[in-house]
Design an enzyme around this catalytic site. Structure first.
Site, mmCIF file in Angstrom:
data_model
loop_
_atom_site.group_PDB
_atom_site.id
_atom_site.type_symbol
_atom_site.label_atom_id
_atom_site.label_comp_id
_atom_site.label_asym_id
_atom_site.label_seq_id
_atom_site.Cartn_x
_atom_site.Cartn_y
_atom_site.Cartn_z
ATOM 1 N N TYR A 58 0.489 -0.795 0.246
ATOM 2 C CA TYR A 58 0.332 -0.316 -0.280
ATOM 3 C C TYR A 58 0.894 0.931 0.029
ATOM 4 O O TYR A 58 0.222 2.142 -0.226
ATOM 5 C CB TYR A 58 -0.665 0.504 0.885
ATOM 6 N N GLY A 59 1.788 0.881 0.645
ATOM 7 C CA GLY A 59 3.196 2.637 0.925
ATOM 8 C C GLY A 59 3.548 3.145 0.026
ATOM 9 O O GLY A 59 3.040 5.129 0.213
ATOM 10 N N CYS A 90 -2.247 -1.353 9.765
ATOM 11 C CA CYS A 90 -1.998 -1.117 9.358
ATOM 12 C C CYS A 90 -1.027 0.480 8.819
ATOM 13 O O CYS A 90 -2.975 1.533 9.122
ATOM 14 C CB CYS A 90 -2.229 -1.374 7.605
ATOM 15 N N ASN A 91 -0.390 0.840 8.934
ATOM 16 C CA ASN A 91 -0.051 2.762 9.448
ATOM 17 C C ASN A 91 -0.369 3.365 8.011
ATOM 18 O O ASN A 91 -1.238 4.490 8.311
ATOM 19 C CB ASN A 91 0.995 2.737 9.935
ATOM 20 N N THR A 92 -0.806 2.552 6.966
ATOM 21 C CA THR A 92 -0.901 3.782 5.970
ATOM 22 C C THR A 92 -1.755 3.448 5.546
ATOM 23 O O THR A 92 -2.274 4.672 4.966
ATOM 24 C CB THR A 92 0.162 2.744 4.235
ATOM 25 N N CYS A 212 6.037 1.377 10.325
ATOM 26 C CA CYS A 212 5.522 0.052 9.594
ATOM 27 C C CYS A 212 5.020 -1.630 10.200
ATOM 28 O O CYS A 212 6.159 -1.629 10.437
ATOM 29 C CB CYS A 212 5.731 -0.181 8.490
#
Ligand code: DGL
Length: 299
Positions: A58-59, A90-92, A212
């Protein structure tokens, strides 16, 4: 009277939902690092985990893409698995989609993750903290706001790590595993060198935030590079504690007896390579292959 009925109805609903699973998703296998903490903190709960590996990473994709994926996965987990809470592991995806997820699902218990800058402040003696994450996370308004709110308390060196989540994802593929593992070491060497000096001396970075969820699985390689003294900070445990608190407050915590082997409690799904998820789940959660399933590719 009407109020009493409403309270009764919502108590009954909370009771029904208690037995429902907690949904967890990530662009791929990274969120398994959060699931490790969740299952330890919530031993009576059931979990459904969605690895969106068919769309990882995703990033380095657009916010819009990540938002659309997050909304589609949330809808699916709600409709098909009747989840009582959703952990965006998920951070993103949290940076791109948590606001919209809250708008679309105002009654769902929702927990996101963000780089653990605040816990890092408590650990750092030198006051110089490194932060690694995906470009999507570190470029986001959400992260910029977090950073700005803490900027006067420490010096932060922020490093996007393009390619690292993908290499970690590929390290569990049978065909690409060995090459990807070498790539992880190479990328970590390059990125940490670019960031500056790590160590305990004044001015050096003594703390590194893993922004992440995939990067937790590179901890071993990071330790080899940076040495045992550097604090590596991730978010699994605080996220698990927060999930527990919110479920408790909503009266939805499952306390019941657990016949529960891990594989009876956890169902993992992927729209990517099944054998990779099986390898990751076995390596990091001790789960048997039977806990992993092919996901509906129409989601
Ligand atoms: N694990 C995710 C995160 O925490 C996303 C990695 C990626 O797919 O780029 O940001």
């Amino acid at each position: 009277m009407a109020v009493a009925l409403l309270v009764q109805a919502s108590t009954a609903l909370a009771h029904d939902m208690t037995e429902s699973p907690i949904g967890v998703f990530d662009s791929g296998i990274g969120g398994l690092s959060v699931l490790q903490s969740l299952q330890a903190a919530l031993p009576a709960e059931h979990f459904v985990y969605w690895a969106d590996s068919g769309h990882a990473p995703y990033g380095e994709k657009s916010d819009l893409f990540v938002r659309q994926r997050s909304l589609a996965i949330a809808d699916h987990l709600i409709k098909e698995h009747h989840i009582k809470a959703l952990v965006v592991a998920c951070n993103t995806a949290t940076a791109a989609a948590i606001h919209e997820l809250r708008v679309q699902h105002p009654h769902l218990i929702l927990i996101g993750v963000e780089p653990a800058l605040k816990p890092a402040l408590q650990l750092s003696q030198t006051g110089h903290i490194g932060v690694i994450g995906t470009r999507g996370t570190l470029d986001s308004d959400k992260f910029h706001r977090l950073l700005a709110s803490l900027q006067d308390q420490a010096h932060f060196t922020v490093q996007p790590c393009n390619g690292l989540a993908l290499a970690i994802e590929q390290s569990t593929h049978q065909a690409t595993g060995a090459q990807a593992t070498q790539r992880i070491t190479q990328l970590l060497q390059d990125y940490t060198r670019e960031m500056g000096e790590f160590g305990q001396a004044p001015g050096q970075m003594d703390t590194l935030v893993l922004g992440c969820t995939h990067y937790v699985f590179a901890e071993h390689a990071l330790r080899e590079l940076l040495g045992p003294q550097i604090h590596l900070v991730s978010t699994g445990e605080p996220v698990a504690r927060q999930t527990r608190r919110l479920l408790e407050a909503a009266g939805m915590l499952r306390n019941g007896p657990g016949p529960h082997t891990l594989s009876a409690r956890i169902r993992l799904m992927t729209n990517g390579d099944l054998t990779s998820l099986q390898a990751a789940a076995q390596r990091w959660l001790g789960l048997p292959h039977a806990a992993c399933h092919r996901a509906d590719t129409h989601v």
